[in-house]
Every structure is written in C-alpha cells, then in structure tokens.
Design an enzyme around this catalytic site. Structure first.
Site, PDB file in Angstrom:
ATOM      1  N   ASP A  42     -26.854 -24.324   1.298  1.00  0.00           N
ATOM      2  CA  ASP A  42     -26.231 -23.886   0.039  1.00  0.00           C
ATOM      3  C   ASP A  42     -25.839 -22.423   0.075  1.00  0.00           C
ATOM      4  OD1 ASP A  42     -26.454 -26.362  -1.217  1.00  0.00           O
ATOM      5  OD2 ASP A  42     -28.448 -25.925  -2.020  1.00  0.00           O
TER       6      ASP A  42
ATOM      7  N   ASP B 274     -35.374 -32.111  -3.937  1.00  0.00           N
ATOM      8  CA  ASP B 274     -34.188 -31.492  -4.518  1.00  0.00           C
ATOM      9  C   ASP B 274     -34.404 -31.174  -6.000  1.00  0.00           C
ATOM     10  OD1 ASP B 274     -31.298 -30.898  -4.091  1.00  0.00           O
ATOM     11  OD2 ASP B 274     -30.980 -32.493  -5.540  1.00  0.00           O
TER      12      ASP B 274
ATOM     13  N   ASP C 169     -34.845 -35.553   2.538  1.00  0.00           N
ATOM     14  CA  ASP C 169     -34.475 -34.852   1.303  1.00  0.00           C
ATOM     15  C   ASP C 169     -34.562 -35.870   0.159  1.00  0.00           C
ATOM     16  OD1 ASP C 169     -33.158 -32.838  -0.356  1.00  0.00           O
ATOM     17  OD2 ASP C 169     -32.225 -32.112   1.492  1.00  0.00           O
TER      18      ASP C 169
HETATM   19  C1  GLC Z   1     -29.446 -28.931  -4.590  1.00  0.00           C
HETATM   20  C2  GLC Z   1     -28.821 -29.059  -3.233  1.00  0.00           C
HETATM   21  C3  GLC Z   1     -27.343 -28.892  -3.364  1.00  0.00           C
HETATM   22  C4  GLC Z   1     -26.810 -29.941  -4.290  1.00  0.00           C
HETATM   23  C5  GLC Z   1     -27.567 -29.955  -5.618  1.00  0.00           C
HETATM   24  C6  GLC Z   1     -27.286 -31.200  -6.397  1.00  0.00           C
HETATM   25  O1  GLC Z   1     -29.265 -27.682  -5.130  1.00  0.00           O
HETATM   26  O2  GLC Z   1     -29.398 -28.143  -2.356  1.00  0.00           O
HETATM   27  O3  GLC Z   1     -26.697 -28.928  -2.125  1.00  0.00           O
HETATM   28  O4  GLC Z   1     -25.453 -29.716  -4.540  1.00  0.00           O
HETATM   29  O5  GLC Z   1     -28.953 -29.925  -5.430  1.00  0.00           O
HETATM   30  O6  GLC Z   1     -27.958 -32.290  -5.854  1.00  0.00           O
END
Ligand code: GLC
Ligand code: CA
Length: 582
Positions: free
Chosen positions: A353, A216, A109
């Site tokens: 999420d 992300d 990620d």
């Molecule tokens: C993305 C991730 C989430 C996180 C956000 C901030 O949306 O999937 O889990 O809180 O980014 O990094």
C-alpha cells in the site's frame, strides 16, 4: 532456520512468531510460472528456496482468493477458492508443504471487513429485502433533501474517493462500502455472518495447514450502525471524512476475542497481525495486542507509511515534505509502547500500500540508492518486534520512474484520487489539484510496490515470459536478484548478512528497549537498544551529505558490528552511512 527462543528471553513469553522474519509476497507481481503475465502460486513455490536462502521464516501471501480484482484481490468472491490465474487450493497446500519442509511458515491475508459484490452472500443479500442474508450487509433506505432529491443515508467519504453508499435499484436501498462499491461491508453485528466468516475464511485455511493470518482492516468490523452524519470539515464537498464512525467501534473487542476463542485458539499458537488504522493512543493499541487480551499477536501501526502524506483522507496523495524528527517520533512511539507490558510490536517500512522506502526515506538517485537501501536495512534489522520485509525490498527496488504517465498506474485508490482531481481542476474549484495529486502519486502511490519483482536483466525483469499485467521497471537491468546474488557487496548480500546478525543479537535487536539520542537532529537518526547490561548503538545518516557523528563518544566500550561503508572515520558519517555498535 525456524525461530526459537534463546536463553536470554524467558520461555513462555516467546511465541515462535516474535523472532520471525516475515516476507510479504504480492502474488500478482512475484513470479509468473506459466507466461500468462500474472504471478501465481506455483511461481511462489518455485522461489521458496530463494526466500529460505535470504533468511526468511514466514511467508505472508497477500490475497490469492477468487476475486473480480477491483482491488487486487482485497475483494473476495469466494474465500474457499483460489483466483484461477493464481492457481488452485491444491497449489496453496503445496506452498504450505514447501514452506514447512524448510522449517518456514505460511500466513494468508484475511479480508473480512467486506467481501466482493460478486460473493454469493452478497448476491443473495441484494436479491430481496426478505432474503435470509439481507442483514449480512448494511442496507439502509434513502434520505431526501428539501427539493426531493434522493440522498445517501449519511454523508461519509470512503477510502477510494467517493461516498460509502451505493444505490441499488432492485430493492431501492443503499448499501455500505468503506472501500469500492464492489466491496460491500459485511455486517459483523449479525452472529450468523460471523459464524460464516470464521468457517469459510478462517477455519477452512487453518485446516489446510496455514500458520496464521495478516488481518486486513482489523479495527473496522464494528460500526456505529445508526450511521449519524459526520461533522462537515470540507464545506466544498457533499462527502466528509468519517473514520470515527467505523474505526474501533463499540463491539470490536468482543468480535476479535470471539474470533480468537472460536477460530484461532483451537489451532494452537496461530500468528495474527492486524492492520490497525487510526489508533493513535498506545493504550488502545494494547487492547488489541496484549497477550492477556487474547485478540491478536501484533498489529501494524500505519504511521510510518503515512510519512509524506497529507493529514486527512482528502489530502492523502498530496505530498507534504517531512522532517526526520517525524520519523523518529513514530519509530520511538511504536517501538517502545510495549515495554513493561504483555504486548508485542512489528517493524516494517514497506508493503503493498506504499511507495518504496528507498525512494521515500533514502534516495533513488543512482549514486545513492544502494547505500541508502543498506542504511534502511540496518534500521529495520535493529528494531524491536516481528520484522516484515516486502518483496523487492531486499534488492533495493525503487519507485516507478517519474516520467511514467498516469496510464501506467493501475491501483483503484490512486486512480480514484486522480479522477476526482481531474474533475475538480476542470471545474475550476481547485485548478492545480490534478498536478498536485499526480506529483503525490509519483512518490506515494500504491502502484510503486506492485511493479513486477525484478529477478534478472531479461525482458520484463525475468518476472514473466509473457506480457506482464503491470509494466516492469525501466531499471530492472540494473536492479535485479540475479545481478546481486553472487555479489558480496550487493544490497541482497547485505540483507542476508544483517538478517543473520538480527538473530545472533536477538536479545538486543528483537527484544531490546529502544531509546532515541539527539532527538532534535534532522539529519541523523541515532538510537540505543538495550537489555540488561548490554547495549547496541545504531546511527543512520538520512542525508546525501556528510554529517558529524554527534554521539561518537557513546561508542566508547563498544565495537563496530556492521556498517554499510567499507571504511570510515569515527566522527564523520558519509552520505546515508549507517553503523551498528555493540
Ligand atoms: C487494506 C489493504 C488494501 C486494501 C484495503 C481494502 O488496507 O492493505 O490494499 O485496498 O484494505 O481491503
Ligand atoms: Ca501466471
């Protein structure tokens, strides 16, 4: 097991990642190998044979970098180090090796919209106004109202229910953070920052042999850096939704193209899947995923996860009942937008999420949870694009029990909404808000997917021999891998079978054109997948009652390939019945 092109798909248009089945591992909750209550990388290595037996081609590992864990590792304090509780860089290399040995791949990620406030870059940046890295983040002077009160540089509401600006005493300026105040936004407009990101977060790991990244918040790196106030849509609040200030900003395509050219392309056919929010127009999505754009392999369009959520950021966790036509229109849109283009799409209905799909789209009542999990599996495996499964989805894991109190919820986002609602209810501004938010969290909270993976019926679901960081589900004795592994009728065995069918009929399921039938029907979802002169017909009953199969005549000339019922009569669909004809 590794995906490869078939004769029916012209070579050159079929990158390895298109036909892959990807499995998302949330490291904190997957498997704890040493009894400290936290999942870890050696625990993932131990389970690679399990993932291989399921039919997985690619493992996506959610953030495992060093982090103070305000947002479960989406706040990275060192891109080149692993969170000690998860293991070491060497453990990740072992995981790469374990995957590669079985013909599988590993993607990480990539979290580079922001870093942690404990990252060395931010510590330097905040130390003084003339620090060399000052401009690596967004620092702005305060504003003052008529009474002379200090105010943030703009009125933006962030994702975690507060302002996007935090005051810093040391240098008497505010810094920007779209998420928590512990997640300052990196300034991509600065070339030196971008170079550091590519080196530390991207190339460092590609050099270790990883095969790609889930990227992300991929469309938020270019901001409107003059930070004008957002229009006031919530007059009761001093912070306003402002996503247009940072989504799909002026330089976003320049940045992604540069990252592709300088960091991905030199490593070959690297798989990248971006998390793309707030981009409703397919034309704009193609700007990210068209092969000729040379930016990303594909993106997640988040609409499916938003089903049942409120329409705006403030309303996100207020549950809104939804109709099946809502799901149909979302699926149809993101299934078909690539037809006739050089782009590619994704299929998924769970991630870290969102709540569990059985609880949201099927039914988690004891009599329906298995059958609806299988029905949803049929929907997923017949979809065009790269398929993503989230850990536990393959055994039909469900949301946390409704009677769990807010104390069992750990997620910074959900808790932010809950605390805000508590204040607004207490002040009399919105007396029922606390209850409405709690009700929404019971269905929609990010926590549901973060419960420990249910491996067996022992204490803490066999996830740990210690005390788990998050409580295991009360039903783990009934829903677990061990119980399902040797049961040919289990949800897990069903997934194994249908994942194999997905590969066997790849031309229809992975590459076929998508068309909805009987669109207005709010009970059943019926669609056709076609390629050349071949067709598959998929029919899914989304209700707990029997329904007429209105498209039964479309089965003429086709035969039943798979169903989640042992036997059935053609014209009637049982509760949550799903069938695929080819
Ligand atoms: C993305 C991730 C989430 C996180 C956000 C901030 O949306 O999937 O889990 O809180 O980014 O990094
Ligand atoms: Ca551990």
């Amino acid at each position: 097991m590794s995906p490869h092109a078939q004769d029916t798909v012209p070579t050159g248009t079929n990158n390895w990642w298109k036909e892959a089945t990807v499995y998302q591992v949330y490291p904190a909750s997957f498997y704890d190998s040493n009894g400290d209550g936290w999942g870890d990388i050696p625990g993932v290595v131990e389970k690679v044979p399990y993932l291989h037996s399921l039919g997985i081609d690619v493992v996506w590992l959610s953030p495992m970098y060093d982090s103070p864990m305000h947002d479960m590792g989406y706040d990275v304090s060192n891109y080149e180090k692993v969170l000690p509780a998860y293991g070491t860089v060497k453990d990740v290399e072992d995981l790469v090796e374990a995957c590669h040995q079985r013909g599988m791949k590993l993607i990480l990620d990539l979290v580079v919209n922001h870093s942690s406030d404990e990252h060395a870059w931010f510590k330097e940046s905040r130390s003084s106004k003339d620090n060399e890295k000052r401009d690596w983040y967004f620092w702005r002077p305060p504003r003052y109202d008529e009474a002379g009160n200090r105010m943030p540089p703009s009125n933006y509401r962030g994702y975690f229910a507060g302002s996007t600006w935090t005051w810093d005493e040391t240098t008497q300026e505010y810094y920007l953070h779209l998420y928590a105040k512990e997640q300052p936004d990196l300034n991509w407009d600065n070339r030196a920052t971008r170079e550091a990101i590519y080196n530390s977060a991207v190339r460092f790991w590609l050099d270790k042999g990883v095969d790609g990244f889930r990227v992300d918040t991929v469309n938020k790196y270019s901001k409107h850096t003059d930070f004008p106030d957002a229009p006031i849509t919530d007059p009761k609040s001093d912070i306003q939704p402002a996503i247009q200030m940072w989504c799909n900003g002026p330089r976003i395509h320049e940045f992604l193209r540069e990252m592709y050219d300088e960091s991905f392309a030199p490593y070959g056919d690297v798989m990248t899947v971006g998390e793309l929010a707030n981009t409703p127009n397919p034309k704009n999505v193609l700007e990210y995923v068209g092969a000729s754009a040379k930016e990303l392999s594909m993106v997640f369009h988040l609409d499916i996860g938003h089903i049942g959520m409120g329409p705006s950021l403030e309303e996100k966790y207020i549950f809104h009942p939804w109709k099946l036509t809502k799901m149909k229109s979302i699926v149809e849109k993101w299934q078909s937008f690539i037809e006739g283009t050089d782009g590619w799409t994704t299929a998924f209905c769970e991630n870290h999420d969102n709540g569990r799909s059985v609880s949201r789209f099927g039914s988690d009542a004891p009599e329906f949870r298995e059958i609806s999990a299988k029905m949803l599996a049929l929907m997923m495996v017949t979809m065009t694009g790269t398929l993503f499964i989230y850990q536990g989805q393959e055994i039909g894991m469900i949301n946390a029990p409704r009677d769990w109190s807010i104390d069992e919820y750990k997620d910074i986002e959900g808790l932010g909404y809950y605390r805000e609602a508590e204040r607004r209810s207490a002040s009399g501004d919105d007396p029922k808000r606390k209850e409405r938010i709690m009700d929404g969290l019971r269905i929609l909270a990010r926590d549901h997917s973060r419960l420990p993976m249910q491996w067996d019926g022992s204490e803490h679901a066999g996830f740990t021999t210690g005390k788990p960081w998050m409580r295991a589900h009360d039903l783990s004795k009934e829903i677990n891998v061990k119980k399902q592994e040797n049961d040919p009728c289990s949800v897990l065995s069903f997934w194994k079978d249908v994942l194999r069918l997905r590969k066997k009929y790849r031309d229809l399921f992975i590459h076929g054109a998508f068309e909805v039938l009987d669109y207005e029907n709010q009970e059943t979802f019926c669609f056709v997948k076609s390629r050349d002169d071949r067709q598959a017909l998929v029919v899914l009953n989304f209700t707990a009652a029997s329904q007429p199969f209105t498209q039964a005549e479309k089965t003429v000339g086709k035969s039943l390939l798979v169903s989640n019922y042992d036997s059935s009569c053609l014209e009637t669909l049982g509760p949550f019945e799903g069938r695929v004809y080819v």
